[in-house]
Design a protein around this motif. Structure first.
Motif, PDB file in Angstrom:
ATOM      1  N   GLN A  35      -8.528 -52.268 -63.500  1.00  0.00           N
ATOM      2  CA  GLN A  35      -8.756 -53.447 -64.327  1.00  0.00           C
ATOM      3  C   GLN A  35      -7.508 -54.328 -64.314  1.00  0.00           C
ATOM      4  N   HIS A  36      -7.745 -55.634 -64.382  1.00  0.00           N
ATOM      5  CA  HIS A  36      -6.639 -56.598 -64.396  1.00  0.00           C
ATOM      6  C   HIS A  36      -7.011 -57.707 -65.374  1.00  0.00           C
ATOM      7  N   LYS A  37      -6.719 -57.448 -66.658  1.00  0.00           N
ATOM      8  CA  LYS A  37      -7.083 -58.377 -67.734  1.00  0.00           C
ATOM      9  C   LYS A  37      -5.963 -59.366 -68.025  1.00  0.00           C
ATOM     10  N   TYR A  38      -4.729 -58.856 -68.090  1.00  0.00           N
ATOM     11  CA  TYR A  38      -3.561 -59.688 -68.339  1.00  0.00           C
ATOM     12  C   TYR A  38      -2.753 -59.785 -67.054  1.00  0.00           C
ATOM     13  N   PRO A  39      -2.173 -60.946 -66.752  1.00  0.00           N
ATOM     14  CA  PRO A  39      -1.500 -61.139 -65.453  1.00  0.00           C
ATOM     15  C   PRO A  39      -0.486 -60.062 -65.116  1.00  0.00           C
ATOM     16  N   GLN A  40       0.287 -59.615 -66.103  1.00  0.00           N
ATOM     17  CA  GLN A  40       1.415 -58.729 -65.827  1.00  0.00           C
ATOM     18  C   GLN A  40       1.017 -57.249 -65.685  1.00  0.00           C
ATOM     19  N   THR A  41      -0.193 -56.886 -66.103  1.00  0.00           N
ATOM     20  CA  THR A  41      -0.542 -55.468 -66.218  1.00  0.00           C
ATOM     21  C   THR A  41      -1.792 -55.111 -65.421  1.00  0.00           C
ATOM     22  N   ALA A  42      -1.672 -54.059 -64.617  1.00  0.00           N
ATOM     23  CA  ALA A  42      -2.839 -53.457 -63.969  1.00  0.00           C
ATOM     24  C   ALA A  42      -3.116 -52.130 -64.661  1.00  0.00           C
ATOM     25  N   LEU A  43      -4.397 -51.882 -64.957  1.00  0.00           N
ATOM     26  CA  LEU A  43      -4.824 -50.651 -65.620  1.00  0.00           C
ATOM     27  C   LEU A  43      -5.635 -49.828 -64.638  1.00  0.00           C
ATOM     28  N   ILE A  44      -5.237 -48.570 -64.468  1.00  0.00           N
ATOM     29  CA  ILE A  44      -5.949 -47.671 -63.558  1.00  0.00           C
ATOM     30  C   ILE A  44      -6.591 -46.555 -64.361  1.00  0.00           C
ATOM     31  N   LEU A  45      -7.912 -46.416 -64.221  1.00  0.00           N
ATOM     32  CA  LEU A  45      -8.634 -45.298 -64.832  1.00  0.00           C
ATOM     33  C   LEU A  45      -8.598 -44.142 -63.842  1.00  0.00           C
ATOM     34  N   SER A  46      -7.699 -43.195 -64.085  1.00  0.00           N
ATOM     35  CA  SER A  46      -7.412 -42.157 -63.094  1.00  0.00           C
ATOM     36  C   SER A  46      -8.336 -40.949 -63.186  1.00  0.00           C
ATOM     37  N   THR A  47      -8.975 -40.753 -64.330  1.00  0.00           N
ATOM     38  CA  THR A  47      -9.824 -39.585 -64.537  1.00  0.00           C
ATOM     39  C   THR A  47     -10.715 -39.831 -65.746  1.00  0.00           C
ATOM     40  N   ASN A  48     -11.791 -39.067 -65.857  1.00  0.00           N
ATOM     41  CA  ASN A  48     -12.641 -39.134 -67.048  1.00  0.00           C
ATOM     42  C   ASN A  48     -12.459 -37.885 -67.915  1.00  0.00           C
ATOM     43  N   ARG A  49     -11.408 -37.125 -67.647  1.00  0.00           N
ATOM     44  CA  ARG A  49     -11.197 -35.840 -68.313  1.00  0.00           C
ATOM     45  C   ARG A  49     -10.010 -35.914 -69.271  1.00  0.00           C
ATOM     46  N   CYS A  50     -10.105 -35.214 -70.390  1.00  0.00           N
ATOM     47  CA  CYS A  50      -9.000 -35.062 -71.338  1.00  0.00           C
ATOM     48  C   CYS A  50      -8.907 -33.588 -71.725  1.00  0.00           C
ATOM     49  N   ALA A  51      -7.764 -33.211 -72.298  1.00  0.00           N
ATOM     50  CA  ALA A  51      -7.625 -31.848 -72.812  1.00  0.00           C
ATOM     51  C   ALA A  51      -8.453 -31.663 -74.076  1.00  0.00           C
ATOM     52  N   THR A  52      -8.593 -32.748 -74.840  1.00  0.00           N
ATOM     53  CA  THR A  52      -9.433 -32.776 -76.043  1.00  0.00           C
ATOM     54  C   THR A  52     -10.129 -34.125 -76.083  1.00  0.00           C
ATOM     55  N   TYR A  53     -11.417 -34.121 -76.379  1.00  0.00           N
ATOM     56  CA  TYR A  53     -12.155 -35.372 -76.484  1.00  0.00           C
ATOM     57  C   TYR A  53     -12.143 -35.839 -77.939  1.00  0.00           C
ATOM     58  N   CYS A  54     -11.386 -36.908 -78.212  1.00  0.00           N
ATOM     59  CA  CYS A  54     -11.315 -37.458 -79.563  1.00  0.00           C
ATOM     60  C   CYS A  54     -12.663 -38.083 -79.922  1.00  0.00           C
ATOM     61  N   ARG A  55     -13.113 -37.840 -81.109  1.00  0.00           N
ATOM     62  CA  ARG A  55     -14.455 -38.322 -81.502  1.00  0.00           C
ATOM     63  C   ARG A  55     -14.459 -39.828 -81.744  1.00  0.00           C
ATOM     64  N   TYR A  56     -13.290 -40.459 -81.876  1.00  0.00           N
ATOM     65  CA  TYR A  56     -13.215 -41.907 -82.100  1.00  0.00           C
ATOM     66  C   TYR A  56     -12.906 -42.667 -80.810  1.00  0.00           C
ATOM     67  N   CYS A  57     -12.986 -42.018 -79.674  1.00  0.00           N
ATOM     68  CA  CYS A  57     -12.548 -42.594 -78.404  1.00  0.00           C
ATOM     69  C   CYS A  57     -13.249 -43.921 -78.099  1.00  0.00           C
ATOM     70  N   PHE A  58     -12.460 -44.924 -77.698  1.00  0.00           N
ATOM     71  CA  PHE A  58     -13.059 -46.224 -77.386  1.00  0.00           C
ATOM     72  C   PHE A  58     -13.677 -46.245 -75.992  1.00  0.00           C
ATOM     73  N   ARG A  59     -13.375 -45.228 -75.164  1.00  0.00           N
ATOM     74  CA  ARG A  59     -14.035 -45.104 -73.860  1.00  0.00           C
ATOM     75  C   ARG A  59     -15.075 -43.979 -73.896  1.00  0.00           C
ATOM     76  N   LYS A  60     -15.786 -43.900 -74.995  1.00  0.00           N
ATOM     77  CA  LYS A  60     -16.783 -42.843 -75.181  1.00  0.00           C
ATOM     78  C   LYS A  60     -17.854 -42.902 -74.091  1.00  0.00           C
ATOM     79  N   ARG A  61     -18.017 -44.089 -73.499  1.00  0.00           N
ATOM     80  CA  ARG A  61     -19.033 -44.267 -72.465  1.00  0.00           C
ATOM     81  C   ARG A  61     -18.726 -43.473 -71.202  1.00  0.00           C
ATOM     82  N   LEU A  62     -17.472 -43.111 -70.984  1.00  0.00           N
ATOM     83  CA  LEU A  62     -17.120 -42.444 -69.728  1.00  0.00           C
ATOM     84  C   LEU A  62     -16.380 -41.132 -69.890  1.00  0.00           C
ATOM     85  N   VAL A  63     -15.653 -40.941 -70.989  1.00  0.00           N
ATOM     86  CA  VAL A  63     -14.808 -39.749 -71.110  1.00  0.00           C
ATOM     87  C   VAL A  63     -15.663 -38.493 -71.247  1.00  0.00           C
TER      88      VAL A  63
END
Length: 364
Positions: free
Chosen positions: A91-119
């Motif tokens: 993703q490239h939303k702001y000129p200075q920053t590139a965001l890379i989604l490297s994985t859909n896995r976490c050690a713990t899945y937070c119930r408030y996660c804003f990426r609930k659609r993929l994690v």
């Protein structure tokens, strides 16, 4: 202890959870419906922080599924991530920053996660070819930093993390690299037992291009001896550590709790960075605090803190940009674009007439 072993030891079924936290038959049936939609994963370390005798325990609220997640009001992409995706996983939303989604896995899945659609779910949003992302970043010299996120990038193998850093280090116009991770909070042994990972950080976090860890402590009880030791090892590996907290109903919506959290973070060498307004994500809205209440909580919190503790900003990560909640006068609430997708909005200050129960800018 290997990373794979640590991740294999997580609790991911309701029957396993019931061995730690006694659940009624009705609760178990309801929670099965919840995790059928959004999986559960809790590290045994993080689970051990819960007070089993307190059904309102703040750690429990963040990591154990609840029937409140059956509420499907809200949206799965509240920050416009889809429209800012330039290739799968970048993703490239702001000129200075590139965001890379490297994985859909976490050690713990937070119930408030804003990426609930993929994690924790099968997803086509995660990066497929890191070299393609590197080539995109090379071609866009306005990008000064990369945020590697997910999921949690520190659930990737140490070998993979080295590969990422080797490739990104080829790019001359990058000033720093960030990892967005909750590992110091949810699985500190990942850091405590992996000397190679620390060695890699020390190798690539150099005087003219630092590595930042952006972690997420939300409650003072997460700052354990293990977490402190993990942070200390990161700092000794030349890594700088910032923290992003999410304001969560029933967890930290109390000025004394937030002030204690910020003071403890500063004490262990972690810089408070943002306090985020919880986003109106589907199955997450029960965590939201109304904005006027949130502003009052933040104001009271900052009144208890010194300059270092109060450096954080109270922010909404909206599809149009990062919007800071800066104040209230009479019956109006004031906002400022801290970052903006549209260049014309950068630094813009604006106001809205107060609506008591509004939890997001779109509610006004």
């Amino acid at each position: 202890m290997s990373l794979d072993y640590m991740l294999d030891q997580t609790v991911d079924t309701i029957d396993e959870l019931d061995r730690y936290i006694k659940l009624s038959k009705d609760e178990k049936e309801s929670l099965e419906k919840v995790i059928d939609k959004h999986p559960m994963r809790i590290s045994r370390y993080y689970l051990s922080l819960i007070d089993k005798n307190d059904p309102k325990d703040p750690i429990r609220r963040m990591i154990v599924p609840s029937i409140e997640e059956l509420d499907t009001s809200g949206y799965y992409d509240t920050s416009g991530e889809a429209e800012n995706t330039k290739m799968i996983g970048l993703q490239h939303k702001y000129p200075q920053t590139a965001l890379i989604l490297s994985t859909n896995r976490c050690a713990t899945y937070c119930r408030y996660c804003f990426r609930k659609r993929l994690v924790g779910l099968s997803s086509r949003e995660v990066i497929q070819n890191f070299r393609d992302a590197v080539n995109y970043i090379k071609e866009h010299e306005e990008i000064s930093n990369v945020l590697i996120s997910g999921g949690d990038p520190l659930t990737l193998s140490t070998k993979m993390i080295r590969k990422f850093l080797e490739m990104l280090s080829e790019i001359d116009h990058l000033c720093f690299i960030r990892f967005g991770t909750k590992i110091p909070v949810s699985l500190p042994e990942r850091i405590l037992t992996d000397e190679e990972l620390l060695s890699i950080f020390k190798e690539f976090s150099v005087p003219n291009r630092r590595i930042y860890i952006v972690t997420q402590f939300n409650h003072p009880r997460e700052i354990t001896e293990e977490a402190i030791s993990a942070i200390d090892l990161l700092l000794k590996s030349n890594v700088l550590v910032n923290n992003q907290t999410v304001l969560l109903k029933g967890v930290n919506d109390d000025p004394e709790i937030l002030a204690e959290l910020m003071n403890q973070l500063v004490s262990i060498g972690v810089s408070p960075y943002y306090v985020f307004q919880c986003r109106p994500v589907k199955r997450v809205t029960h965590f939201q605090v109304p904005l006027i209440k949130g502003y009052r909580i933040i104001k009271e919190t900052k009144n208890m803190l010194d300059g270092f503790g109060k450096r954080f900003r109270y922010i909404m990560s909206h599809k149009t940009g990062k919007i800071e909640i800066v104040g209230m006068i009479d019956n109006e609430i004031y906002f400022k674009y801290h970052q903006a997708r549209d260049p014309r909005d950068r630094g813009k200050v604006f106001k809205k007439r107060i609506i008591k129960d509004a939890t997001w800018i779109d509610d006004f």
